[in-house]
Scaffold this motif. Structure first.
Motif, short mmCIF file in Angstrom:
data_model
loop_
_atom_site.label_atom_id
_atom_site.label_comp_id
_atom_site.label_asym_id
_atom_site.label_seq_id
_atom_site.Cartn_x
_atom_site.Cartn_y
_atom_site.Cartn_z
N CYS A 20 -18.52 18.45 34.85
CA CYS A 20 -20.14 18.83 34.61
C CYS A 20 -20.19 19.96 34.41
CB CYS A 20 -20.90 18.51 36.16
SG CYS A 20 -20.66 16.70 36.99
N MET A 21 -19.88 20.84 34.67
CA MET A 21 -20.11 22.30 33.61
C MET A 21 -20.39 22.34 31.84
SD MET A 21 -19.31 25.33 36.32
CE MET A 21 -18.22 25.73 35.32
N ALA A 22 -19.43 21.95 31.82
CA ALA A 22 -18.73 21.30 30.53
C ALA A 22 -20.37 20.73 29.67
CB ALA A 22 -17.23 20.80 29.76
N ILE A 23 -20.78 19.02 30.40
CA ILE A 23 -21.86 18.47 29.92
C ILE A 23 -22.96 19.51 29.79
CG2 ILE A 23 -23.22 16.72 30.35
CD1 ILE A 23 -20.64 15.82 31.94
N ASP A 24 -23.25 20.49 30.74
CA ASP A 24 -23.83 20.98 30.67
C ASP A 24 -24.37 22.16 29.95
OD1 ASP A 24 -24.65 19.88 33.39
OD2 ASP A 24 -24.05 21.51 34.61
N THR B 201 -25.54 20.61 27.26
CA THR B 201 -26.56 19.97 26.74
C THR B 201 -27.39 21.03 26.73
OG1 THR B 201 -26.34 18.40 28.36
CG2 THR B 201 -28.19 19.13 28.21
N ALA B 202 -27.18 22.63 27.24
CA ALA B 202 -28.19 24.18 27.45
C ALA B 202 -27.60 24.61 25.45
CB ALA B 202 -27.12 24.86 28.09
N LYS B 203 -26.77 23.98 25.13
CA LYS B 203 -26.68 24.51 23.75
C LYS B 203 -27.37 23.50 22.05
CE LYS B 203 -23.23 28.16 23.32
NZ LYS B 203 -23.62 28.64 22.93
N ASP B 204 -27.93 21.56 23.45
CA ASP B 204 -28.54 21.33 22.54
C ASP B 204 -27.59 19.95 21.14
OD1 ASP B 204 -30.44 19.49 22.39
OD2 ASP B 204 -31.59 20.68 20.33
N LEU B 205 -26.68 20.29 22.28
CA LEU B 205 -25.16 19.32 21.33
C LEU B 205 -25.11 18.62 21.85
CD1 LEU B 205 -22.52 22.71 21.17
CD2 LEU B 205 -24.14 22.23 19.11
N LYS B 206 -24.70 17.40 20.23
CA LYS B 206 -24.40 15.84 20.63
C LYS B 206 -23.39 15.74 21.47
CE LYS B 206 -25.91 14.45 16.18
NZ LYS B 206 -25.90 13.98 14.92
N GLY C 283 -9.97 22.69 28.04
CA GLY C 283 -10.97 22.61 29.01
C GLY C 283 -11.67 23.30 29.25
N TYR C 284 -12.75 23.59 30.24
CA TYR C 284 -14.05 24.11 30.63
C TYR C 284 -13.49 25.97 29.80
CZ TYR C 284 -18.14 26.62 31.66
OH TYR C 284 -18.74 27.27 31.83
N LYS C 285 -12.64 26.38 29.97
CA LYS C 285 -12.54 27.77 29.86
C LYS C 285 -12.51 28.04 28.43
CE LYS C 285 -8.50 29.95 30.10
NZ LYS C 285 -7.23 30.65 30.12
N GLU C 286 -11.94 26.80 28.01
CA GLU C 286 -11.65 26.99 26.11
C GLU C 286 -13.17 26.89 26.08
OE1 GLU C 286 -7.75 27.28 28.72
OE2 GLU C 286 -9.71 25.85 28.87
N LEU C 287 -13.15 26.20 26.15
CA LEU C 287 -14.64 25.59 25.65
C LEU C 287 -15.58 26.19 25.50
CD1 LEU C 287 -16.66 23.30 24.56
CD2 LEU C 287 -17.57 23.07 26.37
N VAL C 288 -15.98 27.88 26.59
CA VAL C 288 -16.39 29.08 26.95
C VAL C 288 -16.77 29.72 25.58
CG1 VAL C 288 -17.35 30.87 27.87
CG2 VAL C 288 -16.74 28.92 29.05
N GLU C 289 -14.86 30.33 25.45
CA GLU C 289 -14.39 30.70 24.53
C GLU C 289 -14.66 30.45 23.51
OE1 GLU C 289 -10.13 31.21 25.45
OE2 GLU C 289 -10.66 31.81 27.16
N HIS C 290 -14.60 29.25 22.76
CA HIS C 290 -14.88 28.57 21.22
C HIS C 290 -16.43 28.51 20.82
CE1 HIS C 290 -14.74 25.50 18.65
NE2 HIS C 290 -16.48 24.89 19.05
N PHE C 291 -17.72 28.91 22.01
CA PHE C 291 -18.87 29.65 21.53
C PHE C 291 -19.10 30.83 22.00
CE2 PHE C 291 -19.43 24.61 23.79
CZ PHE C 291 -19.85 24.53 22.16
#
Length: 85
Positions: free
Chosen positions: A18-22, A25-30, A73-81
């Motif tokens: 859910c945090m990854a989806i959020d 969404t907050a970054k307005d990404l597809k 995962g989520y941690k890697e997504l945060v690092e990605h951004f």
């Protein structure tokens, strides 16, 4: 990033999914969320394929070429951004 989408594989009951989806969404990404809440066997197949033990499993998909890159995962997504904006 217009021709990019993020594919999130997981379960709605998972807070990190859910945090990854959020975040996307907050970054307005597809974003596409594949919910395998009631199909654990399919989720296990994804885990084995990507050699990743937890959910979410996040992929970056170029819509022009079809190329799919495993993020993690989520941690890697945060690092990605990190470093963007």
């Amino acid at each position: 990033m217009i021709n990019t989408r993020y594919i999130i594989i997981g379960r709605y009951s998972c807070p990190f999914c859910c945090m990854a989806i959020d975040l996307c969404t907050a970054k307005d990404l597809k974003t596409v969320f594949l919910n395998y809440e009631s199909e654990q066997d399919i989720l296990e197949d994804y885990k084995q394929y990507y050699k990743f033990e937890t959910v979410p499993i996040i992929l970056k998909n170029c819509l022009e070429t079809g190329m799919v890159n495993f993020i993690g995962g989520y941690k890697e997504l945060v690092e990605h951004f990190s470093g963007e904006d």
